[in-house]
Write a protein that holds these residues in place. Structure first.
Motif, PDB file in Angstrom:
ATOM      1  N   HIS A  41     -10.212  13.152  -3.125  1.00 24.96           N
ATOM      2  CA  HIS A  41     -10.542  12.644  -4.204  1.00 24.96           C
ATOM      3  C   HIS A  41     -10.038  12.932  -5.433  1.00 24.96           C
ATOM      4  CE1 HIS A  41     -13.828  12.362  -7.377  1.00 24.96           C
ATOM      5  NE2 HIS A  41     -14.082  11.343  -6.837  1.00 24.96           N
ATOM      6  N   GLU A  42      -9.673  14.504  -5.546  1.00 21.43           N
ATOM      7  CA  GLU A  42      -9.028  14.737  -7.071  1.00 21.43           C
ATOM      8  C   GLU A  42      -7.921  13.916  -7.145  1.00 21.43           C
ATOM      9  OE1 GLU A  42     -12.009  17.411  -5.454  1.00 21.43           O
ATOM     10  OE2 GLU A  42     -10.227  16.618  -4.509  1.00 21.43           O
ATOM     11  N   ASN A  43      -6.871  13.627  -6.159  1.00 19.48           N
ATOM     12  CA  ASN A  43      -5.575  12.755  -6.345  1.00 19.48           C
ATOM     13  C   ASN A  43      -5.843  11.614  -6.903  1.00 19.48           C
ATOM     14  OD1 ASN A  43      -4.724  15.307  -5.219  1.00 19.48           O
ATOM     15  ND2 ASN A  43      -3.938  14.119  -3.291  1.00 19.48           N
ATOM     16  N   ILE A  44      -6.869  10.867  -6.438  1.00 20.46           N
ATOM     17  CA  ILE A  44      -7.182   9.749  -6.861  1.00 20.46           C
ATOM     18  C   ILE A  44      -7.589   9.357  -8.243  1.00 20.46           C
ATOM     19  CG2 ILE A  44      -8.720   7.476  -6.526  1.00 20.46           C
ATOM     20  CD1 ILE A  44      -6.267   7.888  -4.557  1.00 20.46           C
ATOM     21  N   SER A  45      -8.505  10.640  -8.643  1.00 20.28           N
ATOM     22  CA  SER A  45      -8.839  10.743  -9.792  1.00 20.28           C
ATOM     23  C   SER A  45      -7.830  10.835 -10.833  1.00 20.28           C
ATOM     24  CB  SER A  45      -9.833  11.829  -9.907  1.00 20.28           C
ATOM     25  OG  SER A  45     -11.327  11.663  -9.222  1.00 20.28           O
ATOM     26  N   MET A  46      -6.876  11.781 -10.749  1.00 23.16           N
ATOM     27  CA  MET A  46      -5.827  11.895 -11.552  1.00 23.16           C
ATOM     28  C   MET A  46      -5.080  10.704 -11.610  1.00 23.16           C
ATOM     29  SD  MET A  46      -5.992  14.959 -12.597  1.00 23.16           S
ATOM     30  CE  MET A  46      -4.572  15.418 -13.383  1.00 23.16           C
ATOM     31  N   ALA A  47      -4.741  10.101 -10.351  1.00 24.75           N
ATOM     32  CA  ALA A  47      -3.872   8.673 -10.415  1.00 24.75           C
ATOM     33  C   ALA A  47      -4.394   7.759 -11.399  1.00 24.75           C
ATOM     34  CB  ALA A  47      -3.896   8.210  -9.076  1.00 24.75           C
ATOM     35  N   ARG A  48      -5.982   7.543 -11.477  1.00 26.08           N
ATOM     36  CA  ARG A  48      -6.631   6.580 -12.310  1.00 26.08           C
ATOM     37  C   ARG A  48      -6.592   7.051 -13.810  1.00 26.08           C
ATOM     38  NH1 ARG A  48     -11.780   6.315  -8.057  1.00 26.08           N
ATOM     39  NH2 ARG A  48     -11.022   4.597  -6.619  1.00 26.08           N
ATOM     40  N   VAL A  49      -6.557   8.118 -13.904  1.00 26.40           N
ATOM     41  CA  VAL A  49      -6.441   8.642 -15.448  1.00 26.40           C
ATOM     42  C   VAL A  49      -5.135   8.332 -15.797  1.00 26.40           C
ATOM     43  CG1 VAL A  49      -6.169  10.890 -16.702  1.00 26.40           C
ATOM     44  CG2 VAL A  49      -7.932  10.583 -15.353  1.00 26.40           C
ATOM     45  N   HIS A  50      -4.048   8.651 -15.305  1.00 25.05           N
ATOM     46  CA  HIS A  50      -2.690   8.033 -15.644  1.00 25.05           C
ATOM     47  C   HIS A  50      -2.618   6.575 -15.814  1.00 25.05           C
ATOM     48  CE1 HIS A  50       1.671   7.897 -15.805  1.00 25.05           C
ATOM     49  NE2 HIS A  50       1.731   9.090 -16.483  1.00 25.05           N
ATOM     50  N   GLN A  51      -3.019   5.958 -14.807  1.00 27.23           N
ATOM     51  CA  GLN A  51      -3.079   4.552 -14.886  1.00 27.23           C
ATOM     52  C   GLN A  51      -3.369   4.033 -16.075  1.00 27.23           C
ATOM     53  OE1 GLN A  51      -4.878   2.554 -11.786  1.00 27.23           O
ATOM     54  NE2 GLN A  51      -4.450   0.276 -12.363  1.00 27.23           N
ATOM     55  N   LEU A  52      -4.504   4.494 -16.674  1.00 25.55           N
ATOM     56  CA  LEU A  52      -4.918   4.172 -18.112  1.00 25.55           C
ATOM     57  C   LEU A  52      -4.069   4.025 -19.169  1.00 25.55           C
ATOM     58  CD1 LEU A  52      -8.304   5.870 -17.884  1.00 25.55           C
ATOM     59  CD2 LEU A  52      -7.958   3.393 -17.300  1.00 25.55           C
ATOM     60  N   ILE A  64       0.901  -1.243  -0.118  1.00 23.04           N
ATOM     61  CA  ILE A  64      -0.088  -0.044   0.017  1.00 23.04           C
ATOM     62  C   ILE A  64       1.026   1.040   0.019  1.00 23.04           C
ATOM     63  CG2 ILE A  64      -0.172   0.016   2.324  1.00 23.04           C
ATOM     64  CD1 ILE A  64      -2.870   1.348   2.114  1.00 23.04           C
ATOM     65  N   ASP A  65       0.531   2.376  -0.935  1.00 26.37           N
ATOM     66  CA  ASP A  65       1.208   3.390  -0.711  1.00 26.37           C
ATOM     67  C   ASP A  65       0.096   4.499  -0.253  1.00 26.37           C
ATOM     68  OD1 ASP A  65       2.729   5.621  -1.252  1.00 26.37           O
ATOM     69  OD2 ASP A  65       2.239   5.687  -3.395  1.00 26.37           O
ATOM     70  N   VAL A  66       0.495   5.007   1.053  1.00 26.75           N
ATOM     71  CA  VAL A  66      -0.381   5.911   1.846  1.00 26.75           C
ATOM     72  C   VAL A  66      -0.028   7.204   1.541  1.00 26.75           C
ATOM     73  CG1 VAL A  66      -1.126   6.652   4.100  1.00 26.75           C
ATOM     74  CG2 VAL A  66      -0.567   4.139   3.659  1.00 26.75           C
ATOM     75  N   GLY A  67      -0.997   8.118   1.146  1.00 27.79           N
ATOM     76  CA  GLY A  67      -0.742   9.403   0.548  1.00 27.79           C
ATOM     77  C   GLY A  67      -0.317   9.408  -0.972  1.00 27.79           C
ATOM     78  N   CYS A  68      -0.841   8.639  -1.714  1.00 26.23           N
ATOM     79  CA  CYS A  68      -0.346   8.509  -2.973  1.00 26.23           C
ATOM     80  C   CYS A  68      -0.497   9.466  -4.035  1.00 26.23           C
ATOM     81  CB  CYS A  68      -0.859   7.297  -3.708  1.00 26.23           C
ATOM     82  SG  CYS A  68      -2.621   7.509  -4.003  1.00 26.23           S
ATOM     83  N   VAL A 108      -1.919  -0.997  -3.574  1.00 27.04           N
ATOM     84  CA  VAL A 108      -3.106  -0.202  -3.455  1.00 27.04           C
ATOM     85  C   VAL A 108      -2.549   1.146  -3.127  1.00 27.04           C
ATOM     86  CG1 VAL A 108      -5.401   0.454  -2.056  1.00 27.04           C
ATOM     87  CG2 VAL A 108      -4.644  -2.053  -2.590  1.00 27.04           C
ATOM     88  N   GLY A 109      -3.076   2.127  -3.876  1.00 26.08           N
ATOM     89  CA  GLY A 109      -2.569   3.454  -3.877  1.00 26.08           C
ATOM     90  C   GLY A 109      -3.756   4.177  -2.838  1.00 26.08           C
ATOM     91  N   VAL A 110      -3.672   4.894  -1.869  1.00 33.19           N
ATOM     92  CA  VAL A 110      -4.824   5.475  -1.200  1.00 33.19           C
ATOM     93  C   VAL A 110      -4.194   6.996  -0.721  1.00 33.19           C
ATOM     94  CG1 VAL A 110      -5.588   3.387  -0.060  1.00 33.19           C
ATOM     95  CG2 VAL A 110      -4.192   4.866   1.215  1.00 33.19           C
ATOM     96  N   ASP A 111      -5.374   7.953  -0.966  1.00 28.61           N
ATOM     97  CA  ASP A 111      -5.197   9.419  -0.665  1.00 28.61           C
ATOM     98  C   ASP A 111      -6.644  10.008  -0.165  1.00 28.61           C
ATOM     99  OD1 ASP A 111      -2.897  11.327  -1.652  1.00 28.61           O
ATOM    100  OD2 ASP A 111      -4.692  12.311  -1.426  1.00 28.61           O
ATOM    101  N   ALA A 112      -6.220  10.980   0.578  1.00 30.43           N
ATOM    102  CA  ALA A 112      -7.413  11.527   1.415  1.00 30.43           C
ATOM    103  C   ALA A 112      -8.113  12.545   0.543  1.00 30.43           C
ATOM    104  CB  ALA A 112      -6.827  12.439   2.417  1.00 30.43           C
TER     105      ALA A 112
END
Length: 289
Positions: A126-137, A99-103, A120-124
């Motif tokens: 929502h915008e960070n997670i949205s951007m991470a998912r975009v880049h993962q694609l 797990i990457d906390v504060g990803c 698993v990457g987690v962040d507090a």
């Protein structure tokens, strides 16, 4: 590494993509999408989320996280292999869950996943997670990586545990450092590995991480860092020990902001103690079995 990352968020970039903010947050407000926990400051996470249009620029205000990522991952991989050797396990990392906390945007998360682990990457924010998912694609091979909008504390409450727990340039931005470390240890399976990178509280770190980037070069906005929240390696080791984990290695991350290079160095040079960890450093601890 930056105040915008405070309370459980970490700035992360990836090369070659600049994603507009509106694409990443899908219309969600930056001030209402912060996962709640004791270590998170909603105002600081929201402040950082507003900078999402710059995340993917490796030459932007967060370029030093690009620079630091290679030696950080090198250190993590080496400590994982050390752990496997001590357990007489093979070098295949696919059976490990990390797990990457504060990803943040997922720079370290993607690198960890490319080592073969299930990450698993987690962040507090929502915008960070949205951007991470975009880049993962952009990489269809990253099927072993998932992102969650949550916090370490919330996962502890859900009784989640991982073989490898990583949190990079986050602890110096949380409200309660000891409580944050306690959560990281509780997220770790007995005998598992925890890796934290942060900044020492010294004159050198003040010069390297504050004065030069913020006031001399202007590559980082002024007021980004709060030196009072920098954590000496001795203090970090004490917190881990109090939570049931033993420090197994500490190395310096020597960052040259003028040349934008970062190198792993030993903590000590002969009789000269702590010379290599005067500014940025990375520490590995192992939870007692």
């Amino acid at each position: 590494m930056y105040r915008w990352l405070q309370k459980g968020s970490q700035v992360c970039y990836a090369r070659g993509l600049r994603v507009p903010y509106s694409t990443a947050n899908s219309g969600h407000s930056t001030i209402h999408k912060v996962a709640k926990c004791n270590s998170v400051s909603e105002s600081e996470v929201s402040k950082f989320a507003q900078l999402s249009d710059s995340w993917w620029d490796p030459h932007g205000p967060f370029k030093y996280l690009h620079t630091m990522n290679v030696p950080r991952i090198q250190f993590i991989r080496s400590r994982i292999l050390d752990l496997q050797r001590s357990l007489q396990s093979q070098g295949d990392l696919s059976n490990l869950r990390a797990i990457d906390v504060g990803c943040g945007g997922g720079l370290a998360s993607e690198s960890l996943a490319r080592l073969g682990m299930r990450v698993v990457g987690v962040d507090a924010a929502h915008e960070n997670i949205s951007m991470a998912r975009v880049h993962q694609l952009r990489d269809p091979m990253l099927t072993n990586l998932e992102y969650k909008h949550t916090t370490a504390e919330q996962l502890v409450a859900q009784h989640e545990q991982f073989d490898i727990v990583v949190s990079l340039e986050v602890i110096e931005h949380v409200t309660h450092a000891f409580e944050f470390i306690k959560s990281l240890v509780r997220l770790t399976r007995p005998g598992g590995l925890i890796v934290v990178s942060t900044m020492n509280r010294t004159l050198v770190s003040w010069l390297v991480d504050v004065i030069v980037p913020e006031y001399v070069m202007g590559s980082v906005p002024r007021g980004t860092h709060d030196v009072a929240k920098f954590v000496p390696p001795e203090k970090l080791s004490e917190m881990f020990a109090a939570c049931g984990a033993e420090t197994v290695d500490v190395q310096g991350l020597v960052l040259d902001p003028l040349r934008n290079v970062c190198t792993l160095v030993p903590r000590d040079f002969g009789l000269l103690r702590n010379v290599g960890v005067q500014a940025n450093y990375i520490l590995a601890a192992r939870k007692k079995a």
